[in-house]
Design a protein around this motif. Structure first.
Motif, short mmCIF file in Angstrom:
data_model
loop_
_atom_site.label_atom_id
_atom_site.label_comp_id
_atom_site.label_asym_id
_atom_site.label_seq_id
_atom_site.Cartn_x
_atom_site.Cartn_y
_atom_site.Cartn_z
N SER A 118 0.85 -1.19 0.00
CA SER A 118 0.00 0.00 0.00
C SER A 118 0.88 1.24 0.00
O SER A 118 1.91 1.28 0.66
N SER A 119 0.46 2.24 -0.73
CA SER A 119 1.22 3.49 -0.79
C SER A 119 0.89 4.41 0.38
O SER A 119 1.55 5.41 0.57
N SER A 120 -0.12 4.06 1.16
CA SER A 120 -0.55 4.90 2.27
C SER A 120 -1.01 4.02 3.42
O SER A 120 -1.60 2.96 3.20
N PRO A 121 -0.78 4.44 4.66
CA PRO A 121 -1.26 3.64 5.79
C PRO A 121 -2.79 3.65 5.90
O PRO A 121 -3.36 2.85 6.61
N TYR A 122 -3.44 4.55 5.19
CA TYR A 122 -4.89 4.68 5.25
C TYR A 122 -5.60 4.00 4.08
O TYR A 122 -6.81 4.05 3.97
N HIS A 123 -4.83 3.41 3.18
CA HIS A 123 -5.41 2.80 1.98
C HIS A 123 -5.00 1.33 1.92
O HIS A 123 -3.81 1.01 1.98
N ASP A 124 -5.97 0.44 1.78
CA ASP A 124 -5.70 -0.98 1.64
C ASP A 124 -5.29 -1.25 0.21
O ASP A 124 -6.01 -0.91 -0.74
N GLY A 125 -4.14 -1.85 0.02
CA GLY A 125 -3.64 -2.12 -1.32
C GLY A 125 -4.37 -3.25 -2.02
O GLY A 125 -4.21 -3.45 -3.21
#
Length: 195
Positions: A86-93
């Motif tokens: 994931s590119s962000s801790p808030y977005h599930d890859g």
């Protein structure tokens, strides 16, 4: 009997061309600027509609062209699904897996997004772009509708924000002018304190 005039009557009394000698020049300017802002905001409604419609038309055509260039093929998963970085801790890859497919007699492999329960050897649908590489699924035509409405609302919101900022700035400037005039008039009629 009512002691206060109605709202339409109060608005009518604030017209800039009023002959009332008690109306200050700053009140006249304030009335003119408020009227102009209301007219501009009313005119921005069809402008925002036109911009939204243009955006919708352009986006719908782009989606149509992009979707026409995509081809769906069946691929075979070469490994079980794994969690995608994931590119962000808030977005599930999501999940991904390596897959192999055959198109026009040529075999190719790649890593694509898959369901979490995909196992090795499972058949996976893959959308290929015009270059033969995996691409996302075709976009829904509804995306153009939401894009057009969003742009139109953003134009209205931005014009409303500019109007509010102009009104606020006008209130500050004209309020300062009124305060300076009141202070100078008060100095003319009042004695200095202590005399």
């Amino acid at each position: 009997m009512r002691s206060n005039p109605t709202v339409p009557l109060r608005i009518w009394r604030l017209r800039p061309w009023s002959l009332n000698p008690l109306m200050r020049p700053s009140d006249r300017w304030e009335s003119v600027i408020r009227s102009l802002i209301v007219v501009v905001l009313v005119l921005m409604v069809p402008v925002a509609g036109a911009i939204g419609t243009t955006t919708y038309t352009r986006t719908a055509e782009q989606i149509k062209v992009d979707n026409a260039a995509k081809v769906r093929v069946s691929a075979t998963a070469l490994a079980d699904a794994t969690r995608a970085p994931s590119s962000s801790p808030y977005h599930d890859g999501g999940y991904q897996a390596s897959v192999r497919w055959v198109r026009a007699g040529a075999e190719a492999t790649g890593t694509v997004a898959v369901e979490p329960d995909t196992k090795s050897g499972a058949t996976v649908p893959v959308w290929l772009g015009p270059d033969g590489k995996p691409a996302g699924a075709p976009d829904s035509p509804d995306a153009a509708v939401f894009n057009g409405i969003g742009i139109g609302l953003m134009v209205l919101l931005l014009s409303g924000t500019v109007a509010v900022l102009l009104l606020w700035g006008m209130e500050l400037v004209l309020g300062g002018v009124r305060n300076l005039r009141w202070e100078s008039e008060w100095r003319r009629i009042a004695r200095p304190i202590g005399t």
